[in-house]
Design a protein around this motif. Sequence first.
Motif, short mmCIF file in Angstrom:
data_model
loop_
_atom_site.label_atom_id
_atom_site.label_comp_id
_atom_site.label_asym_id
_atom_site.label_seq_id
_atom_site.Cartn_x
_atom_site.Cartn_y
_atom_site.Cartn_z
N GLY A 25 0.69 -1.04 0.10
CA GLY A 25 -0.05 0.08 0.09
C GLY A 25 0.62 1.18 0.12
N LEU A 26 1.89 1.36 1.01
CA LEU A 26 2.54 2.57 0.88
C LEU A 26 4.05 2.30 0.19
CD1 LEU A 26 2.03 3.91 4.57
CD2 LEU A 26 0.81 4.24 2.50
N GLY A 27 4.37 1.25 -0.26
CA GLY A 27 5.55 1.24 -1.13
C GLY A 27 6.77 1.11 -0.23
N LEU A 28 6.69 0.93 1.02
CA LEU A 28 7.90 0.88 1.83
C LEU A 28 9.03 -0.67 1.48
CD1 LEU A 28 6.99 1.99 5.48
CD2 LEU A 28 7.89 3.36 3.35
N SER A 29 10.12 -0.67 1.40
CA SER A 29 10.76 -1.72 1.05
C SER A 29 11.13 -2.54 2.23
CB SER A 29 12.34 -1.24 0.57
OG SER A 29 13.01 -2.18 0.54
N THR A 30 11.09 -3.95 2.01
CA THR A 30 11.16 -5.03 3.09
C THR A 30 11.37 -6.15 2.38
OG1 THR A 30 10.00 -6.04 5.09
CG2 THR A 30 8.63 -5.57 3.01
N GLU A 31 12.27 -7.19 3.25
CA GLU A 31 12.48 -8.32 2.76
C GLU A 31 11.11 -9.35 3.13
OE1 GLU A 31 16.27 -9.81 4.13
OE2 GLU A 31 17.22 -8.00 3.56
N GLY A 32 10.18 -8.60 3.99
CA GLY A 32 8.99 -9.48 4.36
C GLY A 32 9.08 -10.08 5.61
N ILE A 33 8.30 -11.18 5.89
CA ILE A 33 8.15 -11.51 7.30
C ILE A 33 9.39 -12.59 7.39
CG2 ILE A 33 6.96 -13.03 8.83
CD1 ILE A 33 4.61 -11.91 7.68
N ILE A 34 10.27 -12.24 8.51
CA ILE A 34 11.36 -12.97 8.84
C ILE A 34 11.08 -13.75 10.36
CG2 ILE A 34 13.08 -11.96 7.48
CD1 ILE A 34 14.14 -10.81 10.13
N GLY A 35 12.05 -14.69 10.61
CA GLY A 35 12.05 -15.28 12.04
C GLY A 35 10.77 -16.08 12.51
N LYS A 36 10.09 -16.70 11.35
CA LYS A 36 8.94 -17.62 11.69
C LYS A 36 9.21 -18.78 12.15
CE LYS A 36 6.07 -16.03 7.73
NZ LYS A 36 5.33 -16.42 6.52
N GLU A 37 10.44 -19.27 12.23
CA GLU A 37 10.69 -20.47 12.73
C GLU A 37 10.90 -20.53 14.35
OE1 GLU A 37 14.79 -18.47 11.61
OE2 GLU A 37 12.58 -18.48 10.80
N PHE A 38 10.84 -19.17 14.90
CA PHE A 38 10.98 -18.96 16.41
C PHE A 38 9.72 -18.65 16.90
CE2 PHE A 38 15.04 -17.45 14.41
CZ PHE A 38 16.11 -18.46 15.02
N GLU A 39 9.24 -19.03 18.12
CA GLU A 39 8.22 -18.61 18.80
C GLU A 39 8.29 -17.26 19.19
OE1 GLU A 39 5.62 -19.96 22.69
OE2 GLU A 39 7.54 -20.62 22.53
N HIS A 40 7.33 -16.45 18.81
CA HIS A 40 7.12 -15.07 18.69
C HIS A 40 8.32 -14.16 18.22
CE1 HIS A 40 4.19 -15.72 21.96
NE2 HIS A 40 5.11 -16.45 22.77
N ALA A 92 -0.44 13.87 -1.87
CA ALA A 92 -0.43 12.29 -2.52
C ALA A 92 -0.20 11.20 -1.65
CB ALA A 92 0.88 12.71 -3.38
N VAL A 93 0.50 11.52 -0.44
CA VAL A 93 0.97 10.49 0.45
C VAL A 93 -0.73 10.33 1.20
CG1 VAL A 93 1.83 9.97 2.65
CG2 VAL A 93 3.25 11.13 0.79
N MET A 94 -1.34 11.07 1.43
CA MET A 94 -2.51 11.13 2.23
C MET A 94 -3.69 10.15 1.26
SD MET A 94 -2.72 12.29 5.24
CE MET A 94 -4.51 12.38 5.52
N GLN A 95 -3.51 10.38 0.01
CA GLN A 95 -4.20 9.47 -0.97
C GLN A 95 -3.71 8.14 -1.20
OE1 GLN A 95 -4.43 11.54 -5.05
NE2 GLN A 95 -5.93 10.06 -5.58
N GLN A 96 -2.49 8.27 -1.18
CA GLN A 96 -2.02 6.89 -1.23
C GLN A 96 -2.38 5.75 0.12
OE1 GLN A 96 2.38 6.74 -1.42
NE2 GLN A 96 2.63 4.52 -1.89
N ALA A 97 -2.11 6.54 1.17
CA ALA A 97 -2.38 5.69 2.34
C ALA A 97 -3.98 5.53 2.26
CB ALA A 97 -2.15 6.61 3.70
N ASN A 98 -4.90 6.34 2.01
CA ASN A 98 -6.19 5.94 1.80
C ASN A 98 -6.35 4.94 1.11
OD1 ASN A 98 -9.16 6.59 2.44
ND2 ASN A 98 -9.20 7.54 0.44
N GLY A 99 -6.01 4.85 -0.09
CA GLY A 99 -5.90 3.68 -1.24
C GLY A 99 -5.37 2.46 -0.73
N ALA A 100 -4.55 2.49 0.30
CA ALA A 100 -4.00 1.18 1.01
C ALA A 100 -4.62 0.62 2.13
CB ALA A 100 -2.52 1.56 1.24
#
Length: 138
Positions: A25-40, A92-100
Amino acid sequence: MEPRITVITLGVDDLEKSVAFYRDGLGLSTEGIIGKEFEHGAVAFFDLQNGVKLAVWPRASMAADTGIALRPGGSLEFTLGHNVRSKTEVDAVMQQANGAGATVVKAAGDTFYGGYAGYFMDPDGHLWEVVYNPQMLP
């Protein structure tokens, strides 16, 4: 203590929904979810400026890690400020956030200090202020 912040962590209810909001939605860069193999351990980090990271981490995991009982939070605990270079960029950012999928809490408008700003809430109720402040340009 040196005045330095390197990570801002937001407690969230639905990690995948939050990742989608910030990444897709906001276009922030990430490698996604990590650490799923650990509880919490499941968490996602987003790149901000100058090496600062925004993290989203399930509230239940934060409670387990800190030993503080899980309790409902409130949107007025703090706001995250996103300074931009113009009124047009605020809109523009407010519109982007709303659209997300954000909830626009206060439409952008002129401020008492000669700037222009609006507020939105992310899917977990965290408040973001998008602001053009001529005295504090990014």
